[in-house]
Design an enzyme around this catalytic site. Sequence first.
Site, PDB file in Angstrom:
ATOM      1  N   ARG A  44       0.822  -1.221   0.000  1.00 25.40           N
ATOM      2  CA  ARG A  44       0.000   0.000   0.000  1.00 25.40           C
ATOM      3  C   ARG A  44       0.856   1.272   0.000  1.00 25.40           C
ATOM      4  O   ARG A  44       0.499   2.278  -0.602  1.00 25.40           O
ATOM      5  CB  ARG A  44      -0.936  -0.043   1.223  1.00 25.40           C
ATOM      6  CG  ARG A  44      -1.959   1.095   1.307  1.00 25.40           C
ATOM      7  CD  ARG A  44      -2.937   0.805   2.443  1.00 25.40           C
ATOM      8  NE  ARG A  44      -3.639   1.974   2.910  1.00 25.40           N
ATOM      9  CZ  ARG A  44      -4.857   2.355   2.504  1.00 25.40           C
ATOM     10  NH1 ARG A  44      -5.500   1.646   1.604  1.00 25.40           N
ATOM     11  NH2 ARG A  44      -5.425   3.440   2.989  1.00 25.40           N
ATOM     12  N   ILE A  70      -7.454   7.656  -1.223  1.00 21.64           N
ATOM     13  CA  ILE A  70      -7.377   6.197  -1.206  1.00 21.64           C
ATOM     14  C   ILE A  70      -8.174   5.765   0.020  1.00 21.64           C
ATOM     15  O   ILE A  70      -8.024   6.340   1.098  1.00 21.64           O
ATOM     16  CB  ILE A  70      -5.908   5.705  -1.139  1.00 21.64           C
ATOM     17  CG1 ILE A  70      -5.824   4.180  -1.023  1.00 21.64           C
ATOM     18  CG2 ILE A  70      -5.135   6.333  -0.012  1.00 21.64           C
ATOM     19  CD1 ILE A  70      -4.373   3.638  -1.055  1.00 21.64           C
ATOM     20  N   SER A  71      -9.057   4.779  -0.151  1.00 21.22           N
ATOM     21  CA  SER A  71      -9.920   4.355   0.962  1.00 21.22           C
ATOM     22  C   SER A  71      -9.112   3.739   2.088  1.00 21.22           C
ATOM     23  O   SER A  71      -8.025   3.193   1.879  1.00 21.22           O
ATOM     24  CB  SER A  71     -10.955   3.338   0.474  1.00 21.22           C
ATOM     25  OG  SER A  71     -11.705   3.860  -0.594  1.00 21.22           O
ATOM     26  N   GLN A  72      -9.701   3.799   3.283  1.00 18.83           N
ATOM     27  CA  GLN A  72      -9.159   3.130   4.472  1.00 18.83           C
ATOM     28  C   GLN A  72      -8.989   1.626   4.169  1.00 18.83           C
ATOM     29  O   GLN A  72      -9.824   1.050   3.469  1.00 18.83           O
ATOM     30  CB  GLN A  72     -10.221   3.360   5.543  1.00 18.83           C
ATOM     31  CG  GLN A  72     -10.067   2.771   6.870  1.00 18.83           C
ATOM     32  CD  GLN A  72     -11.397   2.902   7.635  1.00 18.83           C
ATOM     33  OE1 GLN A  72     -12.451   3.149   7.060  1.00 18.83           O
ATOM     34  NE2 GLN A  72     -11.317   2.720   8.924  1.00 18.83           N
ATOM     35  N   PHE A 212     -17.521   8.285   0.977  1.00 15.49           N
ATOM     36  CA  PHE A 212     -16.629   8.307  -0.192  1.00 15.49           C
ATOM     37  C   PHE A 212     -16.674   9.677  -0.865  1.00 15.49           C
ATOM     38  O   PHE A 212     -17.623  10.436  -0.680  1.00 15.49           O
ATOM     39  CB  PHE A 212     -17.095   7.268  -1.226  1.00 15.49           C
ATOM     40  CG  PHE A 212     -16.639   5.865  -0.931  1.00 15.49           C
ATOM     41  CD1 PHE A 212     -15.557   5.317  -1.613  1.00 15.49           C
ATOM     42  CD2 PHE A 212     -17.291   5.095   0.012  1.00 15.49           C
ATOM     43  CE1 PHE A 212     -15.131   4.021  -1.343  1.00 15.49           C
ATOM     44  CE2 PHE A 212     -16.870   3.803   0.288  1.00 15.49           C
ATOM     45  CZ  PHE A 212     -15.780   3.270  -0.387  1.00 15.49           C
TER      46      PHE A 212
END
Length: 227
Positions: A44, A70-72, A212
């Site tokens: 990541r 960028i999502s969790q 989001f």
Amino acid sequence: MLRRSRMLETEDYAPQRAEMVEKQLRRRGIEDPSVLAAMLAVPRHEFVPQELRTKAYDDMPLPIGGGQTISQPYIVAAMTSALRLQSTDRALEIGTGCGFQAAVLSLLAEEVLTIELRPELASAASQKLTSLGYNNVHVHCGDGTLGLPEFAPFDAILVAAAAPASPEPLLAELAEGGRMIIPIGDADNQDLRLIEKHAGAFSIKILEGCRFVPLVGHHAWQKPPQR
Ligand code: SAH
């Protein structure tokens, strides 16, 4: 001080990644071994801006430029699990961002097509995925709410931006038995929905709450909604 931060940049963050998988994923109920293995495998830190590398495995979304995120890690894993991917599946992602979610999907599906609206993000993600060897991911640049009819149908569709409703073209491009995961709601709050297609009909299951960035396109918001 300088030497220490250089060292952190060059090591591969394996301990941080293992801790993230254990504390943020497994302990919060992500059980699918293949999803946990993929989250353990994808670096990541390679996908986030250089100055945020040391935060790459923290329990939060991170900025990736252009007001996008960028999502969790937990959300990436929860959405991936919900899709129940098979190794023969073809998957479509809407909202490539930095390419991290696409890399995770690529370890579980046969092929991943992903669409990003912003050209600078699309080209950076494409280069990153290629340089890291994710050769079964194909990045397209454009409005993902229109889908990719020439490549349909898809066994799984993951929408990584918030929509007011499910875009019709994406529902149409789901294969029989296909699954789509999408955050639906307003600018501030959405629910993750799992939509499955059986005999031409759709079933909808509401999963957890989420937040989001907006899906902006022909079959979503015409311009970003006011927050
Ligand atoms: N999955 C990404 C995070 C996505 S953030 C990752 O792993 O990094 C949401 C992304 O959706 C943003 O990059 C945004 O530019 C993109 N987006 C918004 N509307 C879109 C549309 N209509 N088609 C394709 N991408 C869109």
